[in-house]
Design an enzyme around this catalytic site. Structure first.
Site, PDB file in Angstrom:
ATOM      1  N   ASP A 180       1.358  18.533   1.080  1.00  0.00           N
ATOM      2  CA  ASP A 180       0.711  19.237   2.183  1.00  0.00           C
ATOM      3  C   ASP A 180       0.627  20.732   1.897  1.00  0.00           C
ATOM      4  OD1 ASP A 180       3.613  19.200   2.465  1.00  0.00           O
ATOM      5  OD2 ASP A 180       3.338  20.191   4.391  1.00  0.00           O
ATOM      6  N   GLU A 219       6.085  18.931   4.253  1.00  0.00           N
ATOM      7  CA  GLU A 219       7.178  19.861   3.950  1.00  0.00           C
ATOM      8  C   GLU A 219       7.078  21.113   4.806  1.00  0.00           C
ATOM      9  OE1 GLU A 219       9.084  23.326   1.856  1.00  0.00           O
ATOM     10  OE2 GLU A 219       6.983  22.982   2.364  1.00  0.00           O
TER      11      GLU A 219
END
Length: 485
Positions: free
Chosen positions: A79, A146
Site C-alpha cells: 500500500d 502498513e
C-alpha cells in the site's frame, strides 16, 4: 517530463516499480495490487498464496548449492499513502501515479510517488524473477495496509513462514542499516458541539492554511515543519477573543501518519468586525510566515467570503479551540542512547467537524513503551478536561536493537567490501513492521534497509535514482553471501 522510468538502471527493479505505479493501491484498497502480485508469482511457477488477512506470500527455493543457507524472508508493504496537492485532480482508487524523472530523482506529478514502499516491493519481485542471483531459500512477504494500521503485520500468523532472517526493505536512507524502530498508538478524540443560527448581523468567511510541506509524521517530525491544524486554531483563538468569531466548520489534515499540510475553516463574525477580521488573518499570516521562514517558505493563509446558516455556539467552540490548542504536538523527547534520534513524538494529524462532533486524530510514537503510555495519559487528561471522548487504540510495539545480530554483522561486512565504507547503524522514529513481525516470529534475526527516499507521505516524495542501483546491488550481494544454517 521524462516518464520512461522503466528504462532506468537497474531495469529489473524499475520495470516492476513502474508496473506498481500503474495500479491504484492506497491503504485499505490493495485488492488490485495483491491480485497483480499473486498473478506474478503464479506465472513464475512459484508457490504463491494469500493468508486470511490478505498478505501475499511467495516462496522461491534455493538455487543449487545454496540449500544450506539460512532462509531469508524479504518483506515490504504494497500500500501507499494517498496525498496530493489541492490543485491536483487525482483519484487514488482509480488513477495511476504519474511518475517522472527529475534530474537525479524520480518523483510524481502532484501526488505521492509510492516509492514508500513500492521500491521495496519492486526489488522483491526482481529477486523472485531473477534466474541469475544465487540465494538460499527465499520467502517474499508482501503485507497490506502498513500505512494506516499495519493490518497485514497484525494479522500475520505464526508458523506460516519458515525463514530465519527478516530483511525489511522499507527504510529510506541508502548506506544506513536500521536495527530498531518506534512503537505507536492512535489517539481518537471526539469533541461534541452544539449549533446555533448565524445572526443576521454576522457574515461568513472561509480561511485556508495551505502551502506547508507536511511529510512523514515519524521521520519528518524533527524538522520543525508547520502543522496546519495548530496554525489554524492559533488563529481561531484570537478571532474568538478579539472579534467574537464563531467556528462553523473545520477540515484539517487527512491522514494520521502525515503531518497536516492544509486546513480549511468556515467562520462567522460580526459584519461590523469584517475589516478587522481580515486584517487579523493577514497579520497572522505575516507572523507565521516569519516564524516558519526557514522550514515553510510557501506557507499561505488566506480569507475569502463564504456562506453559512449555522455556527457552533460559544461554549462548544471554546472547548474545541482549547482542546486543539492544548493537545501536544511534535517532538516530546530526544533519545538518550542514540544522539539525534527522536524518542517520543505526537502528530496532531486530523481535525474535522462532522455529525455534531469535531473528530481529532493523533498518532503517538515512542521507542520507550512507558513514555508512549504517559503521552497517551496526557491526551486523556486534555480530553477529560474538555468533556470529550477519547480512545487509545491500534497500539503496536517498537523493535529493540540487537547489536549482536548475525545479519547485521554480515551486512556491515558486505557493504564495506562493496563500497569501501561501513554503513551507519541506526534506529528509526517510525513504525516499521519489524516490531510486530518479530513478536510473531521471535526467532527472526531482523534488519531494515532501502534506497534514499525524501519527503514520503507528501506530494514532494521522491527517490534517488543512483541509490536504487546501490540498494539493489547490495541486496543481491547479501543474498549470495547469506549465512549458513
Amino acid at each position: 517530463m521524462d516518464k520512461n522510468i522503466q528504462n532506468l538502471e537497474p531495469k529489473e527493479v524499475w520495470s516492476h516499480f513502474h508496473s506498481l505505479t500503474q495500479i491504484p493501491r492506497p491503504s485499505k484498497h490493495e485488492e488490485k495490487v495483491c491480485a497483480f502480485v499473486v498473478e506474478f508469482g503464479k506465472k513464475l511457477g512459484l508457490e504463491t498464496f494469500q493468508d486470511e488477512t490478505g498478505n501475499v506470500i511467495i516462496r522461491k527455493p534455493a538455487t543449487p548449492g545454496m540449500e544450506n543457507r539460512k532462509g531469508i524472508v524479504l518483506q515490504g508493504h504494497v500500500d501507499m499513502v494517498p496525498q496530493k496537492n489541492s490543485d491536483k485532480q487525482h483519484d487514488f482508487e482509480k488513477d495511476p501515479i504519474e511518475a517522472y524523472i527529475d534530474g537525479e530523482w524520480v518523483t510524481a506529478n502532484g501526488t505521492t510517488l509510492g516509492a514508500d514502499n513500492g521500491m521495496g516491493s519492486a526489488a522483491m519481485m526482481a529477486v523472485l524473477e531473477s534466474k541469475t542471483i544465487k540465494h538460499g531459500p527465499i520467502e517474499a512477504l508482501f503485507t497490506i495496509d502498513e500505512e494506516t494500521g499495519m493490518t497485514g503485520a497484525f494479522g500475520l500468523k505464526g508458523g506460516v513462514l519458515k525463514g530465519d532472517i527478516l530483511m525489511n526493505l522499507d527504510s529510506e536512507d541508502e548506506g544506513e542499516l536500521y536495527v530498531g524502530c518506534a512503537g505507536g498508538i492512535d489517539a481518537s478524540i471526539a469533541v461534541p458541539y452544539t449549533e446555533t443560527a448565524v445572526p443576521a448581523d454576522y457574515e461568513a468567511f472561509k480561511i485556508s492554511v495551505t502551502g506547508l510541506k507536511g511529510g512523514h509524521s515519524g521521520m519528518d517530525i524533527i524538522l520543525g515543519r508547520g502543522n496546519a491544524n495548530k496554525i489554524m486554531f492559533r488563529l481561531m483563538q484570537k478571532l474568538r477573543k478579539e472579534h467574537k468569531a464563531h467556528l462553523v466548520s473545520i477540515d484539517g489534515g487527512s491522514l494520521r501518519n502525515a503531518i497536516p499540510r492544509e486546513a480549511f475553516a468556515v467562520i462567522a463574525a460580526p459584519k461590523a468586525a469584517a475589516a478587522a477580521v481580515k486584517q487579523l488573518v493577514n497579520d497572522m499570516h505575516d507572523v507565521m510566515a516569519k516564524e516558519l521562514s526557514a522550514t515553510e517558505p510557501d506557507f499561505k493563509m488566506t480569507i475569502e467570503a463564504a456562506t453559512a446558516d449555522k455556527m457552533m455556539d460559544d461554549a462548544s467552540q471554546a472547548r474545541v479551540i482549547n482542546v486543539v490548542r492544548a493537545l501536544p504536538n511534535g517532538v516530546m523527547r530526544m533519545s538518550d542512547s542514540m544522539p539525534g534520534l527522536v524518542e517520543t513524538s505526537t502528530n496532531l494529524a486530523i481535525v474535522k467537524s462532522e455529525n455534531g462532533n469535531v473528530n481529532i486524530a493523533c498518532l503517538l510514537r515512542s521507542s520507550v513503551d512507558s513514555a508512549k503510555e504517559s503521552l497517551g495519559a496526557i491526551m486523556e487528561s486534555v480530553a477529560e478536561l474538555a468533556g470529550a471522548k477519547i480512545q487509545l487504540a491500534g497500539g503496536y510495539p517498537g523493535w529493540k536493537p540487537n547489536m549482536d545480530s548475525v545479519i547485521l554483522n554480515l551486512m556491515k561486512e558486505r557493504y564495506q567490501k562493496l563500497y569501501g565504507k561501513t554503513p551507519e547503524v541506526k534506529a528509526i522514529h517510525a513504525g516499521l513492521e519489524c516490531g510486530l513481525l518479530g513478536g510473531v516470529y521471535p526467532n527472526w534475526d531482523m534488519i531494515s534497509f532501502g534506497p534514499t527516499i525524501r519527503f514520503p507521505h507528501s506530494p514532494d516524495e521522491k527517490v534517488n535514482i543512483a541509490t536504487v542501483k546501490k540498494f539493489w546491488d547490495y541486496l543481491v550481494d547479501v543474498l549470495e553471501n547469506a549465512p549458513a544454517k
